[in-house]
Design a protein around this motif. Sequence first.
Motif, PDB file in Angstrom:
ATOM      1  N   LYS A 138       0.584  -2.870   4.750  1.00 47.15           N
ATOM      2  CA  LYS A 138      -0.760  -2.881   4.189  1.00 47.15           C
ATOM      3  C   LYS A 138      -1.661  -2.048   5.083  1.00 47.15           C
ATOM      4  CE  LYS A 138      -2.866  -6.269   2.258  1.00 47.15           C
ATOM      5  NZ  LYS A 138      -3.046  -6.800   0.915  1.00 47.15           N
ATOM      6  N   ASN A 139      -2.637  -1.411   4.492  1.00 47.34           N
ATOM      7  CA  ASN A 139      -3.595  -0.643   5.295  1.00 47.34           C
ATOM      8  C   ASN A 139      -4.407  -1.567   6.194  1.00 47.34           C
ATOM      9  OD1 ASN A 139      -2.988   1.984   4.338  1.00 47.34           O
ATOM     10  ND2 ASN A 139      -4.053   1.498   2.408  1.00 47.34           N
ATOM     11  N   ASP A 197       0.838  -1.188   0.000  1.00 46.27           N
ATOM     12  CA  ASP A 197       0.000   0.000   0.000  1.00 46.27           C
ATOM     13  C   ASP A 197       0.881   1.249   0.000  1.00 46.27           C
ATOM     14  OD1 ASP A 197      -2.459  -1.217  -0.225  1.00 46.27           O
ATOM     15  OD2 ASP A 197      -2.658  -1.574   1.920  1.00 46.27           O
TER      16      ASP A 197
END
Lengths: 481, 481
Positions: free
Chosen positions: B419-420, A159
Amino acid sequence: MHLLGLLPRRAWASLLSQLLRPPWASCTGAVRCQSQGTRDLSPQHMVVREKILDLVISCFKRHGAKGMDTPAFELKETLTEKYGEDSGLMYDLKDQGGELLSLRYDLTVPFARYLAMNKVKKMKRYHVGKVWRRESPTIVQGRYREFCQCDFDIAGQFDPMIPDAECLKIMCEILSGLQLGDFLIKVNDRRIVDGMFAVCGVPESKFRAICSSIDKLDKMAWKDVRHEMVVKKGLAPEVADRIGDYVQCHGGVSLVEQMFQDPRLSQNKQALEGLGDLKLLFEYLTLFGIADKISFDLSLARGLDYYTGVIYEAVLLQTPTQAGEEPLNVGSVAAGGRYDGLVGMFDPKGHKVPCVGLSIGVERIFYIVEQRMKTKGEKVRTTETQVFVATPQKNFLQERLKLIAELWNSGIKAEMLYKNNPKLLTQLHYCESTGIPLVVIIGEQELKEGVIKIRSVASREEVAIKRENLVAEIQKRLSES
Amino acid sequence: MHLLGLLPRRAWASLLSQLLRPPWASCTGAVRCQSQGTRDLSPQHMVVREKILDLVISCFKRHGAKGMDTPAFELKETLTEKYGEDSGLMYDLKDQGGELLSLRYDLTVPFARYLAMNKVKKMKRYHVGKVWRRESPTIVQGRYREFCQCDFDIAGQFDPMIPDAECLKIMCEILSGLQLGDFLIKVNDRRIVDGMFAVCGVPESKFRAICSSIDKLDKMAWKDVRHEMVVKKGLAPEVADRIGDYVQCHGGVSLVEQMFQDPRLSQNKQALEGLGDLKLLFEYLTLFGIADKISFDLSLARGLDYYTGVIYEAVLLQTPTQAGEEPLNVGSVAAGGRYDGLVGMFDPKGHKVPCVGLSIGVERIFYIVEQRMKTKGEKVRTTETQVFVATPQKNFLQERLKLIAELWNSGIKAEMLYKNNPKLLTQLHYCESTGIPLVVIIGEQELKEGVIKIRSVASREEVAIKRENLVAEIQKRLSES
């Protein structure tokens, strides 16, 4: 031609040899450099290096990086067309049969080649190693043709901006840890640079060339950079002036907001993408507690061809000017950025692996720390010897050898003089001059009584210890000090 | 020519390409080697290397050695005529203007050049670095064109055999420390080798060439070496046979005594000097407690030109043949000797600095250790991460970032996923697969209560800790484990 005729042949040869002598041939002093623009690293250098590299590597490991190494040379084709204008500085190996090879120019391109070759899609690695560039070394600033790089990179599809923010955090941790004084990290984005070029009217074919000019703004005044762009690179003066307006801008996250509103830049899709990422980056940097160290700077361009997104460069804000220290002009001490296209250049099918990373300019840091120590008159010990084995008497070599073997076998760092019958004073002097803290002394008396004398070099105090307790006593004293 | 005409063009091309493919192009598996005969070192390799190099370097430091480094390349003229028959294996750099350069071939010649250039008369130093040789690499045995050397040398004029004995002590300490199984160090003296040649009737002009043949006795049978000496090097058969009688001899200090009485050898002044030194050496080795590891071996010759006195080579006596392990043929794992003339070759006035040293064959040792781990199915962690920052909930990136920065700032080695919104299972799985021992978990509940959960990956136990106590608790757990 005319002048030549007037000079006697020998005078001319001498003049010519002076003119042709590279600037680094004249260096003298402690650092004996070789004529080829490289230098030997003395034990003094190595001690400073080891300390700094330990700090850098332990930071890389703190962030979960794995170590790796690649060969000193690569296929020449691996390195070509990766470095922009500087490619001419590559060292090629002589064609002795087999492939054409070149010495590596940085650690990033070999890393990208490694990822593609092994089909690695994700990796967080550090790499400390030498690289070689055929530059004219300015020795005063600690630049040589062989130098050490310390790289940290994160490869993989993640991300946005999370790994990028970690890279900046690492730069902050290392620069704070090294206590080099205050620093600032300039941040920009290649898409913003390209967008800026586009809206200012730079023809796309000139993007990389103009980028390389802009990159010199930290060393050259704007008017000289402008001159280079207009005269050497054929940019229209009004285009150069439009760029000039932008590259003066630097500030925090508010400048990002301001550029979103910029009537020209906001028309460019690429620039908007870059600005969006920078906004997110600043958010993460705030959470990391380092936003005050970061400056969005539109003059930052980074010369290398392979960057595709965020780019950054750390500069020392004020050189540590303590009494008697010469002011140091060291330029950037760390830099890096995002390069999403490089791995794909090595993959037969062009599969991309996005990457972001940083490189610590350790050579410059070595230089700063060495200069500071020199000014302060700090001495470094170049050995770690803990105990010296001495005797006041003749014909005691055998006893010394038995004793020192016992110490080595117990893991104690020990030395003795390689002489059959050294003088006691010579032995003690050796300890003082090399900083060995303890001496163990064996003579006839001690041998008879089954004891060894331990002497503290600093206090000159001596006590006799039973031989069987010697190792334990030394270990106790060493752990206390 | 005839056969060629019968092959269709494509088949011929395929055959030719197979014939032309260098042997190392066919290697596969974990070690992806590059076609130029070098290879990348993966994180797995690096972990093994780091451990072994740490042990080697700490032994060198225990003996009072200073670190130093020299450039990867030297002036070509520095390296020529130092290595005997192997000189053709040097890598030259392309002439791109300036001096002719070659990659270093070992660390000994650069050390001698350093001593002469800086007029250093005394130095005990170690040097760990890469060297390059254009050999046909036999990958099975762990030989590449780029490899690491670990050298320890003592330069200076000292009383005889004391530094020489220390070099052998160091070899014993390192080989014992690495637990490679039983080993033996063969010892001889160049003066004994030359004396033996002289009394056997070898013409002096053939000394180096015959020495180089004798050096192959550890890999070739006597009859093949004899054949090479007689047929290729033009030695008289009866001279070869006289040599053959000597090179079968090996033993302890009693063999030294025996050779003193040898009717031919005892007539040679050089040989007597060598024997005298060996006798003294054995006395010191006995005091060091390592005489049982040493064998006086008249077949030991050492190929390099620069040796002038004592020479030695360590071999593993039995390769560790545990269940399922393939027998390893690794040859010598450490070697060295005295070279009293080399520094003088670099001094304008020919001033000599006597030197003695050793080189640890770390590449072979890396290979042995790697093979052993492979057989045992041992896995190595390639990162040192202690704590993983996880969340079971969505939209907790900000909290994770704040938390991980706190850990990094406290010196804790920590990772999180980039990662979110990663799944908890994915996060826990990452810890298990990479060997991270602790997880800290933050979610809504924890945030509300001001706590963090700590989870032990091994036991899967979880406890909640007040946030302000988190770092202390982690440090406590890490120090206990």
